[in-house]
Scaffold this active site. Structure first.
Site, PDB file in Angstrom:
ATOM      1  N   ARG A 164     -20.208  -2.402 -40.310  1.00  0.00           N
ATOM      2  CA  ARG A 164     -20.929  -3.181 -39.290  1.00  0.00           C
ATOM      3  C   ARG A 164     -22.426  -3.245 -39.586  1.00  0.00           C
ATOM      4  O   ARG A 164     -23.239  -3.390 -38.680  1.00  0.00           O
ATOM      5  CB  ARG A 164     -20.697  -2.620 -37.886  1.00  0.00           C
ATOM      6  CG  ARG A 164     -19.261  -2.715 -37.405  1.00  0.00           C
ATOM      7  CD  ARG A 164     -19.156  -2.222 -35.967  1.00  0.00           C
ATOM      8  NE  ARG A 164     -17.770  -2.198 -35.521  1.00  0.00           N
ATOM      9  CZ  ARG A 164     -17.310  -1.350 -34.611  1.00  0.00           C
ATOM     10  NH1 ARG A 164     -18.108  -0.460 -34.072  1.00  0.00           N
ATOM     11  NH2 ARG A 164     -16.050  -1.387 -34.245  1.00  0.00           N
TER      12      ARG A 164
ATOM     13  N   ARG B  63     -25.061  -6.724 -35.449  1.00  0.00           N
ATOM     14  CA  ARG B  63     -25.036  -5.754 -34.358  1.00  0.00           C
ATOM     15  C   ARG B  63     -26.404  -5.177 -34.037  1.00  0.00           C
ATOM     16  O   ARG B  63     -27.005  -5.536 -33.034  1.00  0.00           O
ATOM     17  CB  ARG B  63     -24.017  -4.643 -34.651  1.00  0.00           C
ATOM     18  CG  ARG B  63     -22.584  -5.156 -34.630  1.00  0.00           C
ATOM     19  CD  ARG B  63     -21.576  -4.100 -34.978  1.00  0.00           C
ATOM     20  NE  ARG B  63     -21.504  -3.039 -33.981  1.00  0.00           N
ATOM     21  CZ  ARG B  63     -20.695  -3.061 -32.922  1.00  0.00           C
ATOM     22  NH1 ARG B  63     -19.943  -4.104 -32.676  1.00  0.00           N
ATOM     23  NH2 ARG B  63     -20.650  -2.037 -32.100  1.00  0.00           N
TER      24      ARG B  63
ATOM     25  N   ARG C 258     -27.497 -15.674 -34.612  1.00  0.00           N
ATOM     26  CA  ARG C 258     -26.210 -15.822 -33.935  1.00  0.00           C
ATOM     27  C   ARG C 258     -26.349 -16.390 -32.538  1.00  0.00           C
ATOM     28  O   ARG C 258     -25.339 -16.745 -31.894  1.00  0.00           O
ATOM     29  CB  ARG C 258     -25.519 -14.445 -33.817  1.00  0.00           C
ATOM     30  CG  ARG C 258     -24.522 -14.054 -34.869  1.00  0.00           C
ATOM     31  CD  ARG C 258     -23.192 -14.781 -34.813  1.00  0.00           C
ATOM     32  NE  ARG C 258     -22.610 -14.911 -33.496  1.00  0.00           N
ATOM     33  CZ  ARG C 258     -21.887 -13.983 -32.886  1.00  0.00           C
ATOM     34  NH1 ARG C 258     -21.659 -12.825 -33.497  1.00  0.00           N
ATOM     35  NH2 ARG C 258     -21.375 -14.199 -31.695  1.00  0.00           N
TER      36      ARG C 258
ATOM     37  N   ASP D 178     -14.435 -11.326 -39.523  1.00  0.00           N
ATOM     38  CA  ASP D 178     -13.746 -10.534 -38.505  1.00  0.00           C
ATOM     39  C   ASP D 178     -12.290 -10.411 -38.925  1.00  0.00           C
ATOM     40  O   ASP D 178     -11.750 -11.296 -39.604  1.00  0.00           O
ATOM     41  CB  ASP D 178     -13.836 -11.202 -37.135  1.00  0.00           C
ATOM     42  CG  ASP D 178     -13.313 -10.298 -36.030  1.00  0.00           C
ATOM     43  OD1 ASP D 178     -14.112  -9.518 -35.467  1.00  0.00           O
ATOM     44  OD2 ASP D 178     -12.092 -10.343 -35.742  1.00  0.00           O
TER      45      ASP D 178
END
Length: 355
Positions: free
Chosen positions: A38, A42, A51, A87
């Site tokens: 990750r 994040r 994003r 993902d």
């Protein structure tokens, strides 16, 4: 076999002599390589900015955006490998499964897989289903140069659990009910998912990924006997399907301390270890012939610099006798982690492990 395998008589690729790939091959390294699960997003403000207003699955299908997000942690942290931004449900979406990733919830499947008739909805995946993956990886490998790119996919058990449960679960009662109550349907479901997963990894490798990681995020919910009987065959099929490419294969799960030997047995070259089992104990459980990846507790990064360095040193000390070690967290980067703490951690590991 790819050029990453650098057979005799051929020039190795730019990534072949990287610290990351050397560690995966259990060869001597100039320093312990570091990357983070990750890491692409994040915790990074630049990730949140690009994003903004773009749904997760849409962002995974935009090659320019995928490239930018994948590169962000490499630029900021100086990690030894990039991991492809995607993902685990992307291949399921690509073959027509009606699902979405809902903020604060996770993947939600509109019609869960519960009967044999439902298997017909899981058709084969082809490269034409995911052209954006091939395009993005081509862009990335040009940008990354000597820095390896890790491709990834969700393991059949974890994908099956999402499909049967219809979304995230703490108890997996529907998935386990199928596994115990209709073992043939369960086996056929995982076998179908193994083919889809293998096809997705092949697309990534053929586009230029230097290694692949199979995430079995939920496998820790299983007893070893159930894993061996009902899960290992499908994971082994995935690893076997990509074996001839010659790229390192990494296997990771959470809460899988009791399964480490079996996860290595499934065919991985590198076994990921979460923070619950020290690496010197993990190597005993996994056995010889495998590199290990891990395993700093992600929450340590919320403590002070001295604590982070002391805990990182404990990981390095526990890994001192390993044939190959890739430093990582024992799970993914938490969203509120200070990015500077990650950058300092990379610098510390590189410096403390310099040969």
């Amino acid at each position: 076999m790819t050029a990453n395998d650098a057979p005799s008589g051929k020039q190795p690729t730019a990534t072949y002599d990287s610290a990351f790939l050397k560690a995966c091959r259990r060869e001597p390294v100039p320093h312990t390589p570091v990357w983070f699960m990750r890491q692409a997003g994040r915790s990074l403000p630049e990730y949140r900015k690009v994003r903004e207003g773009i749904p997760m699955l849409e962002s995974c299908a935009r090659p320019e955006l995928v490239t930018e997000i994948t590169l962000q942690p490499v630029r900021r942290h100086g990690v030894d490998a990039a991991i492809y931004y995607s993902d685990i449900v992307v291949p399921l979406k690509a073959i027509g499964v009606d699902l979405d990733i809902k903020p604060g919830v996770g993947p939600v499947v509109e019609q869960p897989i519960r009967t044999r008739a439902d298997l017909a909805r899981l058709r084969d995946l082809t490269p034409e289903d995911v052209p954006y993956v091939t395009e993005a990886i081509g862009m990335l490998t040009r940008e990354l140069g000597a820095t390896p790119l890790i491709g990834f996919a969700g393991a059949p058990f974890t994908l099956a659990s999402y499909l049967v449960e219809g979304g995230p679960s703490r108890t997996y009662e529907n998935a386990k009910a199928m596994m115990y109550g209709d073992p043939q349907l369960w086996a056929d479901l995982l076998d179908r998912l193994a083919d889809i997963t293998a096809a997705f990894l092949k697309v990534q490798i053929e586009a230029g990924a230097s290694a692949v990681q199979l995430f079995d995020s939920w496998a820790g919910a299983l007893a070893p006997a159930d894993y061996r009987r009902s899960v290992l065959p499908a994971s082994a099929k995935v690893f076997g399907a990509v074996a001839d490419y010659g790229v390192p294969r990494i296997h990771f799960g959470v809460g899988t301390g009791e399964l480490l030997g079996l996860m290595g047995e499934a065919g991985a070259d590198v076994v990921g270890v979460d923070w619950r089992v020290p690496l010197d104990e993990a190597v005993r459980r996994v056995g010889p012939g495998k590199a290990l990846q891990g395993n700093l507790d992600p929450t340590v990064l919320f403590a002070g610099k001295d604590v982070v360095e002391a805990k990182a040193q404990e990981v390095l000390d526990a890994a001192a006798g390993l044939e190959g070690h890739v430093f990582n967290l024992g799970h993914g980067v938490m969203p509120k982690t200070d990015p500077d703490a990650l950058t300092r951690l990379v610098e510390y590991v590189h410096g403390a492990s310099a040969r």
